[in-house]
Motif scaffolding. Sequence first.
Motif, short mmCIF file in Angstrom:
data_model
loop_
_atom_site.label_atom_id
_atom_site.label_comp_id
_atom_site.label_asym_id
_atom_site.label_seq_id
_atom_site.Cartn_x
_atom_site.Cartn_y
_atom_site.Cartn_z
N GLY A 14 0.81 -1.21 0.00
CA GLY A 14 0.00 0.00 0.00
C GLY A 14 0.84 1.25 0.00
N VAL A 15 0.15 2.36 0.21
CA VAL A 15 0.80 3.67 0.27
C VAL A 15 0.19 4.47 1.41
CG1 VAL A 15 -0.77 4.66 -1.45
CG2 VAL A 15 1.42 5.75 -1.04
N ARG A 16 1.03 5.19 2.12
CA ARG A 16 0.57 6.09 3.18
C ARG A 16 0.80 7.52 2.70
NH1 ARG A 16 3.52 4.57 7.59
NH2 ARG A 16 1.98 2.97 7.98
N HIS A 17 -0.28 8.27 2.56
CA HIS A 17 -0.20 9.65 2.11
C HIS A 17 -0.27 10.61 3.29
CE1 HIS A 17 -0.57 8.89 -2.17
NE2 HIS A 17 -1.77 8.37 -2.07
N ALA A 18 0.39 11.74 3.15
CA ALA A 18 0.25 12.88 4.05
C ALA A 18 0.08 14.10 3.15
CB ALA A 18 1.47 13.03 4.96
N TRP A 19 -1.16 14.54 2.98
CA TRP A 19 -1.49 15.63 2.06
C TRP A 19 -1.79 16.89 2.85
CZ3 TRP A 19 -5.52 12.83 -1.54
CH2 TRP A 19 -4.85 11.91 -2.35
N THR A 20 -0.98 17.91 2.66
CA THR A 20 -1.19 19.19 3.31
C THR A 20 -2.00 20.08 2.38
OG1 THR A 20 0.85 18.96 4.56
CG2 THR A 20 -0.09 21.18 4.39
N PHE A 21 -3.13 20.56 2.89
CA PHE A 21 -4.00 21.43 2.12
C PHE A 21 -3.47 22.86 2.17
CE2 PHE A 21 -6.80 17.99 3.61
CZ PHE A 21 -7.22 17.49 2.39
N ASP A 22 -3.86 23.65 1.20
CA ASP A 22 -3.42 25.04 1.21
C ASP A 22 -4.12 25.81 2.32
OD1 ASP A 22 -5.99 25.79 0.27
OD2 ASP A 22 -5.30 25.98 -1.79
N ASP A 23 -3.64 27.02 2.57
CA ASP A 23 -4.16 27.81 3.68
C ASP A 23 -5.63 28.18 3.49
OD1 ASP A 23 -3.49 29.51 1.56
OD2 ASP A 23 -2.75 31.10 2.85
N MET A 24 -6.06 28.42 2.26
CA MET A 24 -7.46 28.80 2.03
C MET A 24 -8.40 27.65 2.36
SD MET A 24 -7.45 31.94 1.18
CE MET A 24 -8.98 32.29 0.36
N PHE A 25 -8.10 26.44 1.86
CA PHE A 25 -8.96 25.31 2.17
C PHE A 25 -8.91 25.00 3.66
CE2 PHE A 25 -9.82 20.86 2.97
CZ PHE A 25 -11.08 20.72 2.39
N SER A 26 -7.73 25.07 4.25
CA SER A 26 -7.60 24.79 5.68
C SER A 26 -8.46 25.73 6.52
CB SER A 26 -6.13 24.88 6.11
OG SER A 26 -5.36 23.88 5.48
N ALA A 27 -8.44 27.01 6.16
CA ALA A 27 -9.25 28.00 6.89
C ALA A 27 -10.74 27.72 6.70
CB ALA A 27 -8.92 29.40 6.43
N PHE A 28 -11.14 27.43 5.47
CA PHE A 28 -12.54 27.14 5.17
C PHE A 28 -13.02 25.89 5.91
CE2 PHE A 28 -15.58 24.71 2.61
CZ PHE A 28 -16.66 25.57 2.63
N ALA A 29 -12.22 24.82 5.85
CA ALA A 29 -12.62 23.54 6.43
C ALA A 29 -12.73 23.59 7.95
CB ALA A 29 -11.65 22.44 6.01
#
Length: 183
Positions: A14-29
Amino acid sequence: RSQILFSPDGAIVGVRHAWTFDDMFSAFATQGLPQQTKGRFTREELASLAEVNVTSLKEYAYFTFAKADGKTAPFLDPKDYWLDYRDAMLTLNFTLPLKQPVKAKELVLEVYDETYFVAFEMAPKEPVTLGADAPPACRSMVRAPQELTAELSRRLSEIDAATPNVDDKLDDSFANRMIVTCP
């Protein structure tokens, strides 16, 4: 960042991902999420958001596609998922197990959005690593997506939003490729 996971016998599992979202999506979410400490979120406070993120990714095959020695290697649903919050940015961590472990001379893992809506960028340092059980002779490399030229931009602008992904030749242009070779 992604880590290719191996079983003790050297098969890729398998694969283990670590995806960092941008600041705009992070603030919205995170807007309106309850938190104990202003400006900080615990893993527990983000658990329901992590579940929503992972559940919504299923429709897009988790933006992750694998081929082992040229043959499609399908994934199961994610496990071990959670969100971290650091420096006002969300990072979604999740593991995608392969449906069947593979012992391949070459695994090509692509991360991209077939609808061309979401852009992915690999981390500049150590974008892909091999898990602890990787055979010592295995190697990994990354091929970044093709740079967006004026011609590609024009072609993207002509895609009908109601019927995306009609030009398969564009898919490869935007894929982040992780290539693992094991002799």
